[in-house]
Design a protein around this motif. Structure first.
Motif, PDB file in Angstrom:
ATOM      1  N   VAL A 123       0.844  -1.196   0.000  1.00  0.00           N
ATOM      2  CA  VAL A 123       0.000   0.000   0.000  1.00  0.00           C
ATOM      3  C   VAL A 123       0.882   1.249   0.000  1.00  0.00           C
ATOM      4  O   VAL A 123       0.563   2.250  -0.656  1.00  0.00           O
ATOM      5  CB  VAL A 123      -0.952  -0.018   1.214  1.00  0.00           C
ATOM      6  N   ALA A 124       2.022   1.176   0.715  1.00  0.00           N
ATOM      7  CA  ALA A 124       2.948   2.314   0.711  1.00  0.00           C
ATOM      8  C   ALA A 124       3.430   2.600  -0.712  1.00  0.00           C
ATOM      9  O   ALA A 124       3.484   3.761  -1.135  1.00  0.00           O
ATOM     10  CB  ALA A 124       4.132   2.037   1.633  1.00  0.00           C
ATOM     11  N   TRP A 125       3.754   1.554  -1.475  1.00  0.00           N
ATOM     12  CA  TRP A 125       4.162   1.767  -2.874  1.00  0.00           C
ATOM     13  C   TRP A 125       3.060   2.453  -3.657  1.00  0.00           C
ATOM     14  O   TRP A 125       3.312   3.333  -4.475  1.00  0.00           O
ATOM     15  CB  TRP A 125       4.511   0.438  -3.557  1.00  0.00           C
ATOM     16  N   LYS A 126       1.829   2.026  -3.402  1.00  0.00           N
ATOM     17  CA  LYS A 126       0.707   2.631  -4.121  1.00  0.00           C
ATOM     18  C   LYS A 126       0.673   4.136  -3.866  1.00  0.00           C
ATOM     19  O   LYS A 126       0.437   4.924  -4.777  1.00  0.00           O
ATOM     20  CB  LYS A 126      -0.593   1.973  -3.656  1.00  0.00           C
ATOM     21  N   GLN A 127       0.919   4.504  -2.606  1.00  0.00           N
ATOM     22  CA  GLN A 127       0.861   5.937  -2.297  1.00  0.00           C
ATOM     23  C   GLN A 127       2.096   6.666  -2.791  1.00  0.00           C
ATOM     24  O   GLN A 127       2.015   7.811  -3.223  1.00  0.00           O
ATOM     25  CB  GLN A 127       0.660   6.122  -0.790  1.00  0.00           C
ATOM     26  N   ILE A 128       3.247   5.993  -2.719  1.00  0.00           N
ATOM     27  CA  ILE A 128       4.479   6.626  -3.198  1.00  0.00           C
ATOM     28  C   ILE A 128       4.377   6.893  -4.697  1.00  0.00           C
ATOM     29  O   ILE A 128       4.754   7.964  -5.187  1.00  0.00           O
ATOM     30  CB  ILE A 128       5.705   5.736  -2.897  1.00  0.00           C
ATOM     31  N   LEU A 129       3.839   5.917  -5.442  1.00  0.00           N
ATOM     32  CA  LEU A 129       3.738   6.064  -6.894  1.00  0.00           C
ATOM     33  C   LEU A 129       2.487   6.833  -7.312  1.00  0.00           C
ATOM     34  O   LEU A 129       2.297   7.126  -8.493  1.00  0.00           O
ATOM     35  CB  LEU A 129       3.720   4.686  -7.566  1.00  0.00           C
ATOM     36  N   GLY A 130       1.633   7.146  -6.328  1.00  0.00           N
ATOM     37  CA  GLY A 130       0.374   7.818  -6.647  1.00  0.00           C
ATOM     38  C   GLY A 130       0.544   9.276  -7.017  1.00  0.00           C
ATOM     39  O   GLY A 130       1.645   9.829  -6.996  1.00  0.00           O
ATOM     40  N   GLU A 131      -0.579   9.907  -7.344  1.00  0.00           N
ATOM     41  CA  GLU A 131      -0.557  11.290  -7.821  1.00  0.00           C
ATOM     42  C   GLU A 131       0.041  12.246  -6.797  1.00  0.00           C
ATOM     43  O   GLU A 131       0.651  13.245  -7.150  1.00  0.00           O
ATOM     44  CB  GLU A 131      -1.987  11.736  -8.171  1.00  0.00           C
ATOM     45  N   GLU A 132      -0.152  11.942  -5.504  1.00  0.00           N
ATOM     46  CA  GLU A 132       0.350  12.855  -4.484  1.00  0.00           C
ATOM     47  C   GLU A 132       1.646  12.364  -3.852  1.00  0.00           C
ATOM     48  O   GLU A 132       2.116  12.936  -2.885  1.00  0.00           O
ATOM     49  CB  GLU A 132      -0.715  13.054  -3.394  1.00  0.00           C
ATOM     50  N   GLY A 133       2.212  11.290  -4.390  1.00  0.00           N
ATOM     51  CA  GLY A 133       3.469  10.773  -3.854  1.00  0.00           C
ATOM     52  C   GLY A 133       4.641  11.660  -4.241  1.00  0.00           C
ATOM     53  O   GLY A 133       4.461  12.706  -4.866  1.00  0.00           O
ATOM     54  N   PHE A 134       5.856  11.230  -3.877  1.00  0.00           N
ATOM     55  CA  PHE A 134       7.008  12.083  -4.186  1.00  0.00           C
ATOM     56  C   PHE A 134       7.713  11.667  -5.472  1.00  0.00           C
ATOM     57  O   PHE A 134       8.814  12.104  -5.754  1.00  0.00           O
ATOM     58  CB  PHE A 134       7.981  12.153  -3.003  1.00  0.00           C
ATOM     59  N   VAL A 135       7.096  10.783  -6.267  1.00  0.00           N
ATOM     60  CA  VAL A 135       7.737  10.356  -7.506  1.00  0.00           C
ATOM     61  C   VAL A 135       7.109  11.034  -8.723  1.00  0.00           C
ATOM     62  O   VAL A 135       7.811  11.599  -9.568  1.00  0.00           O
ATOM     63  CB  VAL A 135       7.650   8.814  -7.670  1.00  0.00           C
ATOM     64  N   VAL A 136       5.784  11.010  -8.779  1.00  0.00           N
ATOM     65  CA  VAL A 136       5.102  11.501  -9.976  1.00  0.00           C
ATOM     66  C   VAL A 136       5.282  13.001 -10.205  1.00  0.00           C
ATOM     67  O   VAL A 136       5.684  13.406 -11.306  1.00  0.00           O
ATOM     68  CB  VAL A 136       3.614  11.088  -9.947  1.00  0.00           C
ATOM     69  N   PRO A 137       5.020  13.864  -9.199  1.00  0.00           N
ATOM     70  CA  PRO A 137       5.149  15.311  -9.469  1.00  0.00           C
ATOM     71  C   PRO A 137       6.513  15.739 -10.027  1.00  0.00           C
ATOM     72  O   PRO A 137       6.546  16.439 -11.047  1.00  0.00           O
ATOM     73  CB  PRO A 137       4.841  15.944  -8.109  1.00  0.00           C
ATOM     74  N   PRO A 138       7.644  15.312  -9.427  1.00  0.00           N
ATOM     75  CA  PRO A 138       8.932  15.720 -10.025  1.00  0.00           C
ATOM     76  C   PRO A 138       9.125  15.199 -11.450  1.00  0.00           C
ATOM     77  O   PRO A 138       9.643  15.933 -12.312  1.00  0.00           O
ATOM     78  CB  PRO A 138       9.982  15.114  -9.087  1.00  0.00           C
ATOM     79  N   LEU A 139       8.692  13.968 -11.705  1.00  0.00           N
ATOM     80  CA  LEU A 139       8.838  13.416 -13.053  1.00  0.00           C
ATOM     81  C   LEU A 139       7.995  14.212 -14.054  1.00  0.00           C
ATOM     82  O   LEU A 139       8.403  14.429 -15.189  1.00  0.00           O
ATOM     83  CB  LEU A 139       8.430  11.937 -13.080  1.00  0.00           C
ATOM     84  N   ARG A 140       6.836  14.670 -13.604  1.00  0.00           N
ATOM     85  CA  ARG A 140       5.983  15.500 -14.456  1.00  0.00           C
ATOM     86  C   ARG A 140       6.689  16.814 -14.772  1.00  0.00           C
ATOM     87  O   ARG A 140       6.740  17.241 -15.923  1.00  0.00           O
ATOM     88  CB  ARG A 140       4.663  15.826 -13.723  1.00  0.00           C
TER      89      ARG A 140
END
Lengths: 286, 279
Positions: A123-140
């Motif tokens: 579930v933590a991965w789901k949130q990390i990779l989710g829209e509000e996680g810290f991975v998606v916004p910087p990649l965007r």
């Protein structure tokens, strides 16, 4: 004391309770499952009522209907196994040969994530990779992924989750077999003018093959039957065979199809595993 | 500055030195990233155990200690945790006893049927959990046993036994047979040799197997989901609440388990080191 007689009997006495248990709660259920797999609904009966009609076509129906999920289970499991091998081999190598006095601590750290429930970590991965996680916004922001691309609810996320969850199962056997290698064999190879790559290819890798075989099996088997990663990190189009079996069992109460699918999965895994062991040429598995 | 550098290592330019350092430490760098990958979700879970989140723990809303002060604050969570611990302990006890006996038989004796026994031990590990779970549930249904606490314990013992056998067997195989021979030479009978020499030597393996069995049982979801009926366990609680948001208390319990297990393992290592030194 009639010691010769007791010596002959002792191993059997030691085996008896455990094997009685395994017979009752492992062999018997599997036989029963095989029996369930050829049943058909009782005409005019309630949902969930079945009778034995030896309808082997259940297997064909179940396979044809779910061939997509079947193929996906194996593709995902193979991808996750290869990825885990690529991550775990250098990790195990570093722990075995480059860690010095930190060896024991690093080994404990490999197992340690186990103790935080794997569901919580998934579930933590789901949130990390989710829209509000810290991975998606910087990649965007960097423009690496597009505005409409998401990382969760994708095949990528499912494979990543499986790779992650089964990584310790890959690392530990690899470490065990690497650790057993006498470093002098590698030094000897170097003395005979082999460079690092040749030494690895001709000495280290062949000697660590039992670990590679054990690790890939311990990763592949649970991965092929998994449905939790697909349920949490995937979408309806990334369903695996495990998801189908689960929903057949609990939601549709279609026991025969669930049983036939379970059997097909198990048979496919056993065939693949046997072929693989033949090819890899190691007899000592456990 | 540059002059000093030039004086000490005059011939190798910085770039070459950097790439050589990389070459030598590549595997360490790689391992570092591997461990980072392993620990990202653990760290995330720990961090969000301090989240002042309300009901669903999705977005960071502020630091608080209240989840740690009241870990049972979420409804049902401690019942689920209690069930998991009870099931885990029972499954550990049974599987460790059965598995250790099997390991001694296979590891110590040559007897007819040894390779069949090895196969029977390997099969449960080669069976996907979902097949194990579904087949056991079918059997319980045939015998009209309702899924629940004891069926779950039985199911856990089934998949833990093989792991116990493999772990203990490895320890038995690494024993030096001369130690037992020495004991026999000193007029210890078989039972005394076993109790005073063999068992203490195998004990660390049994302890490791028990710890492994407990962690496998405690963390199991798939088989439990099939055989537990309406009983909630901790993994089941997490799975069910994942749909509507997991309370931060689950993160507290997950993190606490992590640190507890780490402490146990480190304590075990220290103790075994101490006994080695005193010997």
């Amino acid at each position: 004391m009639s010691s010769i007689l007791s010596k002959v009997k002792l191993p059997y006495l030691l085996l008896l309770p455990g094997f009685l248990f395994l017979f009752t709660f492992f062999i018997l259920p599997i036989v029963n499952l095989a029996q369930t797999s050829t049943q058909t609904p009782i005409a005019g009966g309630d949902t969930g009522e079945y009778e034995q009609t030896f309808r082997f076509a259940n297997y064909i129906d179940a396979f044809v209907e779910n061939r997509e999920q079947f193929a996906r289970s194996f593709i995902f499991a193979i991808c996750a196994t290869l990825l885990a091998l690529a991550i775990a081999y250098p990790l195990a190598y570093a722990i075995a040969f480059k860690s010095g006095r930190f060896k024991n601590i690093l080994l404990v750290l490999i197992i340690a994530p186990f103790f935080t429930s794997f569901l919580l970590r998934t579930v933590a991965w789901k949130q990390i990779l989710g829209e509000e996680g810290f991975v998606v916004p910087p990649l965007r922001t960097l423009g690496i992924i597009g505005e409409s691309t998401t990382l969760t609810s994708t095949s990528f996320a499912v494979v990543l989750g499986m790779t992650y969850n089964f990584l310790p199962f890959m690392t530990l056997p690899l470490y065990a077999s690497l650790e057993r290698i006498d470093p002098r064999t590698m030094e000897a190879s170097g003395d005979l003018y082999a460079n690092g790559i040749t030494t690895f290819r001709r000495v280290t890798l062949p000697l660590s093959m039992p670990g590679v075989v054990a690790g890939t099996l311990l990763t592949f088997i649970p991965a092929a039957g998994d449905y939790v990663n697909a349920a949490i990190l995937g979408n309806p189009n990334t369903k695996m065979l495990g998801n189908v079996i689960e929903s057949r069992y609990f939601r549709i109460v279609d026991y025969p199809t669930a049983a036939a699918l379970s059997f097909t999965l198990m048979a496919a895994i056993l065939i693949l595993v046997t072929l693989y062991i033949r090819k890899a040429g190691t007899e000592e598995l456990v | 500055m540059t002059k000093i550098k030039d004086a000490t290592i005059p011939t190798i330019p910085v770039q070459a030195r950097l790439s050589r350092w990389f070459g030598r430490n590549l595997i360490r760098i790689y391992a570092f990233f591997g461990f980072t990958y392993l620990f990202i979700p653990v760290a995330y879970t720990f961090a969000f155990s301090f989240n002042d989140s309300g009901k669903s723990n999705l977005i960071w809303k502020g630091f608080t200690l209240k989840n740690w002060q009241n870990p049972c604050g979420a409804p049902e969570i401690c019942t689920a945790l209690g069930n998991s611990i009870k099931i885990g302990l029972l499954a550990t006890i049974f599987s460790t006893i059965l598995g250790t006996m099997i390991a001694f038989a296979i590891g110590r004796y040559a007897f007819k049927g040894r390779s069949t026994s090895n196969l029977l031990i390997f099969l449960p590990m080669a069976t996907p959990e979902i097949v194990l779970g579904a087949s056991l549930l079918s059997l319980f249904l045939v015998f009209q046993i309702n899924p629940g606490f004891w069926p779950t314990v039985i199911a856990h013992v089934v998949f833990c036994v093989s792991f116990v056998v493999v772990t203990v067997k490895a320890r038995i195989a690494s024993l030096d047979p001369r130690l037992e021979q020495a004991a026999m030479d000193l007029y210890a009978n078989e039972f005394q040799t076993f109790r005073r020499v063999t068992l203490p030597l195998v004990a660390p393996g049994i302890a490791a197997a028990a710890l492994l069995a407990f962690s496998l049982s405690f963390d199991d979801f798939i088989i439990t989901n099939f055989n537990s009926g309406t009983l909630t366990t901790f993994p089941k609680f997490v799975y069910v609440s994942a749909a509507r948001g997991i309370p931060a208390q689950a993160n507290v319990i997950g993190s606490a388990m992590f640190f507890l297990a780490l402490a146990i393992v480190i304590a075990g290592q220290l103790i075994s080191k101490k006994t080695k030194v005193s010997k």
